[in-house]
Design a protein around this motif. Structure first.
Motif, PDB file in Angstrom:
ATOM      1  N   UNK A   8      37.602 -46.945  38.308  1.00 48.70           N
ATOM      2  CA  UNK A   8      38.757 -46.881  39.208  1.00 48.70           C
ATOM      3  C   UNK A   8      40.056 -46.974  38.415  1.00 48.70           C
ATOM      4  N   UNK A   9      40.098 -47.852  37.416  1.00 49.71           N
ATOM      5  CA  UNK A   9      41.280 -47.994  36.568  1.00 49.71           C
ATOM      6  C   UNK A   9      41.591 -46.668  35.874  1.00 49.71           C
ATOM      7  N   UNK A  10      40.569 -46.026  35.347  1.00 52.82           N
ATOM      8  CA  UNK A  10      40.743 -44.746  34.658  1.00 52.82           C
ATOM      9  C   UNK A  10      41.220 -43.674  35.641  1.00 52.82           C
ATOM     10  N   UNK A  11      40.648 -43.646  36.842  1.00 53.09           N
ATOM     11  CA  UNK A  11      41.077 -42.674  37.851  1.00 53.09           C
ATOM     12  C   UNK A  11      42.543 -42.862  38.211  1.00 53.09           C
ATOM     13  N   UNK A  12      42.948 -44.095  38.411  1.00 51.00           N
ATOM     14  CA  UNK A  12      44.345 -44.359  38.763  1.00 51.00           C
ATOM     15  C   UNK A  12      45.277 -43.987  37.610  1.00 51.00           C
ATOM     16  N   UNK A  13      44.837 -44.226  36.393  1.00 54.07           N
ATOM     17  CA  UNK A  13      45.632 -43.853  35.224  1.00 54.07           C
ATOM     18  C   UNK A  13      45.800 -42.339  35.167  1.00 54.07           C
ATOM     19  N   UNK A  14      44.718 -41.597  35.406  1.00 53.85           N
ATOM     20  CA  UNK A  14      44.796 -40.135  35.412  1.00 53.85           C
ATOM     21  C   UNK A  14      45.711 -39.636  36.521  1.00 53.85           C
ATOM     22  N   UNK A  15      45.665 -40.295  37.679  1.00 53.35           N
ATOM     23  CA  UNK A  15      46.538 -39.902  38.784  1.00 53.35           C
ATOM     24  C   UNK A  15      48.002 -40.064  38.386  1.00 53.35           C
ATOM     25  N   UNK A  16      48.326 -41.154  37.710  1.00 52.08           N
ATOM     26  CA  UNK A  16      49.699 -41.366  37.247  1.00 52.08           C
ATOM     27  C   UNK A  16      50.082 -40.355  36.164  1.00 52.08           C
ATOM     28  N   UNK A  17      49.165 -40.072  35.262  1.00 53.10           N
ATOM     29  CA  UNK A  17      49.438 -39.097  34.208  1.00 53.10           C
ATOM     30  C   UNK A  17      49.661 -37.710  34.795  1.00 53.10           C
ATOM     31  N   UNK A  18      48.836 -37.336  35.772  1.00 54.68           N
ATOM     32  CA  UNK A  18      48.991 -36.025  36.399  1.00 54.68           C
ATOM     33  C   UNK A  18      50.350 -35.926  37.086  1.00 54.68           C
TER      34      UNK A  18
END
Length: 73
Positions: A8-18
């Motif tokens: 979940x942490x990685x998914x949220x990080x990717x969402x912010x990066x995108x």
């Protein structure tokens, strides 16, 4: 952090990066809520994103995974 929390942490990080490098779809408050969620995961606390934001993030994460989008950095 459990594997599920880590994912979940990685998914949220990717969402912010995108949002930063791809399509701007988050408001400043959306980003703040996501950061709060990430912080809660790191500190073993419970935090849920507001419903509208969870839908927005889930949609973008599905898109990111479908097209194998990766951050330029």
């Amino acid at each position: 952090m459990t594997d599920t929390e880590s994912d979940r942490f990685i998914e949220l990080t990717k969402a912010l990066q995108y949002d930063s490098y791809g399509e701007k779809y988050l408001t400043a408050f959306d980003r703040m809520f996501i950061q709060q969620n990430r912080s809660a995961l790191l500190n073993n606390r419970h935090y849920e994103l507001p419903g509208y934001l969870e839908e927005k993030v889930t949609t973008k994460i599905n898109y990111i995974n479908k097209y194998n989008w990766e951050s330029p950095f």
